[in-house]
Design an enzyme around this catalytic site. Structure first.
Site, PDB file in Angstrom:
ATOM      1  CE1 TYR A  33       1.128  -0.287   4.390  1.00  0.00           C
ATOM      2  CE2 TYR A  33       0.081   1.860   4.378  1.00  0.00           C
ATOM      3  CZ  TYR A  33       0.901   0.931   4.990  1.00  0.00           C
ATOM      4  OH  TYR A  33       1.499   1.232   6.190  1.00  0.00           O
ATOM      5  CE  LYS A 149       3.251   3.231   3.216  1.00  0.00           C
ATOM      6  NZ  LYS A 149       3.367   3.176   4.673  1.00  0.00           N
ATOM      7  CD  GLU A 182      10.083   1.835  10.136  1.00  0.00           C
ATOM      8  OE1 GLU A 182       9.798   2.832   9.449  1.00  0.00           O
ATOM      9  OE2 GLU A 182      10.095   0.673   9.668  1.00  0.00           O
TER      10      GLU A 182
HETATM   11  N1  PDD Z   1       2.861   5.132   7.275  1.00  0.00           N
HETATM   12  N2  PDD Z   1       7.555   3.860   8.713  1.00  0.00           N
HETATM   13  C1  PDD Z   1       6.398   3.173   8.764  1.00  0.00           C
HETATM   14  C2  PDD Z   1       6.400   1.845   9.428  1.00  0.00           C
HETATM   15  C3  PDD Z   1       5.230   3.714   8.181  1.00  0.00           C
HETATM   16  O1  PDD Z   1       4.086   3.013   8.222  1.00  0.00           O
HETATM   17  C4  PDD Z   1       5.293   5.001   7.567  1.00  0.00           C
HETATM   18  C5  PDD Z   1       4.091   5.642   6.927  1.00  0.00           C
HETATM   19  C6  PDD Z   1       6.517   5.682   7.558  1.00  0.00           C
HETATM   20  C7  PDD Z   1       6.667   7.036   6.917  1.00  0.00           C
HETATM   21  O2  PDD Z   1       6.642   6.933   5.507  1.00  0.00           O
HETATM   22  P1  PDD Z   1       6.128   8.171   4.613  1.00  0.00           P
HETATM   23  O3  PDD Z   1       6.915   9.365   5.032  1.00  0.00           O
HETATM   24  O4  PDD Z   1       6.432   7.752   3.225  1.00  0.00           O
HETATM   25  O5  PDD Z   1       4.656   8.332   4.902  1.00  0.00           O
HETATM   26  C8  PDD Z   1       7.626   5.076   8.130  1.00  0.00           C
HETATM   27  C9  PDD Z   1       1.665   5.587   6.610  1.00  0.00           C
HETATM   28  C10 PDD Z   1       1.433   7.051   6.698  1.00  0.00           C
HETATM   29  C11 PDD Z   1       0.503   4.748   7.111  1.00  0.00           C
HETATM   30  O6  PDD Z   1       0.704   3.549   7.210  1.00  0.00           O
HETATM   31  O7  PDD Z   1      -0.582   5.262   7.354  1.00  0.00           O
END
Ligand code: PDD
Length: 285
Positions: A33, A149, A182
């Site tokens: 996703y 992701k 993270e």
């Molecule tokens: N999540 N690390 C994890 C585990 C994440 O799920 C996300 C983002 C990030 C940050 O990635 P980005 O800057 O590309 O949004 C880091 C999204 C927002 C979510 O799952 O809703």
């Protein structure tokens, strides 16, 4: 107005937007996703998000089920039909519908696509950023490939609930060496006592956040001292500032970690300045 979702070729009211019980996303969390911010009706950093989506699909050997240009149209149409000016657009792709069998389904099985969009309250998130959030730490319990992701998010769900149970807004995963990897849904950052902005290298152990990538550009443009290296929980406790980044939060100051105040316990100036500068460096489309 009912929410409208795009599901496998059709725009449907949310209650009718259904996928099969044999969708491999439902059976195995076999899918990926993306979440992009929508701001002023524009998609923020769409190109980078789509690039990362393609990489996640490639890593799992799921073919992109529509042309990239068609996906861009679907995302915009979903945003338009839901009248989203400020919020997020969500794209999910799974390996498709097939009789339950762990190995890949027969060639020709069409991957499933779901696209949704929803509004977020900008003033609410600004208010949240003025106060900052609390973070709790939890042991790293995910598989070895969080750089993909994937929709398989059970450890993240449990971590986020652990945070909520303790009155916090985010959980930070900590590896066996005591280093922060993270957040449950964000990347983790600190600002050291001597003003260095630090975040962990984006290897296979974390998601290479798009907000993170863009923010490194902002940090360099502002001539701040930047170090891409792991940091420990102990170092975070004694940091001058901490913050998290994600498309849905941009830069969110962290004011407490495991009930210890960070710095003076208020959002720090570096996090605030980076939050204000972010959208000037992002791509709008
Ligand atoms: N999540 N690390 C994890 C585990 C994440 O799920 C996300 C983002 C990030 C940050 O990635 P980005 O800057 O590309 O949004 C880091 C999204 C927002 C979510 O799952 O809703």
């Amino acid at each position: 107005m009912p929410r409208i979702a795009y599901v496998n070729g059709r725009y449907l009211p949310a209650p009718d937007a259904l996928v099969s019980i044999e969708d491999r996303g439902y059976q195995f969390a076999d899918g990926v996703y993306e979440v992009c911010e929508v701001r002023g009706g524009a998609i923020i950093d769409e190109r980078r998000h789509i690039e990362r989506l393609r990489r996640s699909l490639d890593e799992l050997r799921i073919p992109l089920p529509v042309a990239q240009a068609a996906l861009a149209v679907i995302m915009r149409e979903t945003i338009r039909r839901n009248r989203v000016r400020n919020g997020i657009v969500y794209v999910q792709m799974t390996r498709g519908v097939a009789r339950r069998d762990f190995a890949f389904p027969p060639p020709g099985t069409l991957p499933s696509i779901v696209v949704t969009a929803r509004s977020l309250d900008l003033s609410g998130s600004e208010k949240k950023a003025r106060h900052g959030i609390a973070v709790v730490t939890v042991p790293e319990s995910r598989w070895a490939r969080p750089d993909i992701k994937s929709i398989s998010l059970l450890p993240n769900v449990l971590a986020k609930q652990a945070a909520r149970d303790r009155g916090a807004g985010e959980a930070w995963f900590v590896d066996r060496e005591g280093r922060v990897t993270e957040g449950a849904s964000s990347n983790a950052w600190i600002v050291t006592r001597d003003g260095r902005v630090v975040t962990r290298p984006a290897d296979n152990g974390i998601l290479r956040g798009i907000t993170r990538t863009v923010l490194i550009g902002v940090i360099k443009a502002q001539n701040l001292l930047f170090e891409e290296r792991p940091f420990t929980v102990e170092e975070a406790y004694s940091a001058r500032e901490a913050f998290v980044t994600a498309a849905s939060q941009i830069v969110m100051p962290v004011v407490r970690i495991d009930d210890r105040p960070i710095g003076d316990g208020l959002p720090g100036p570096v996090a605030k300045a980076l939050r204000e500068s972010f959208h000037g460096h992002a791509e709008w489309s």
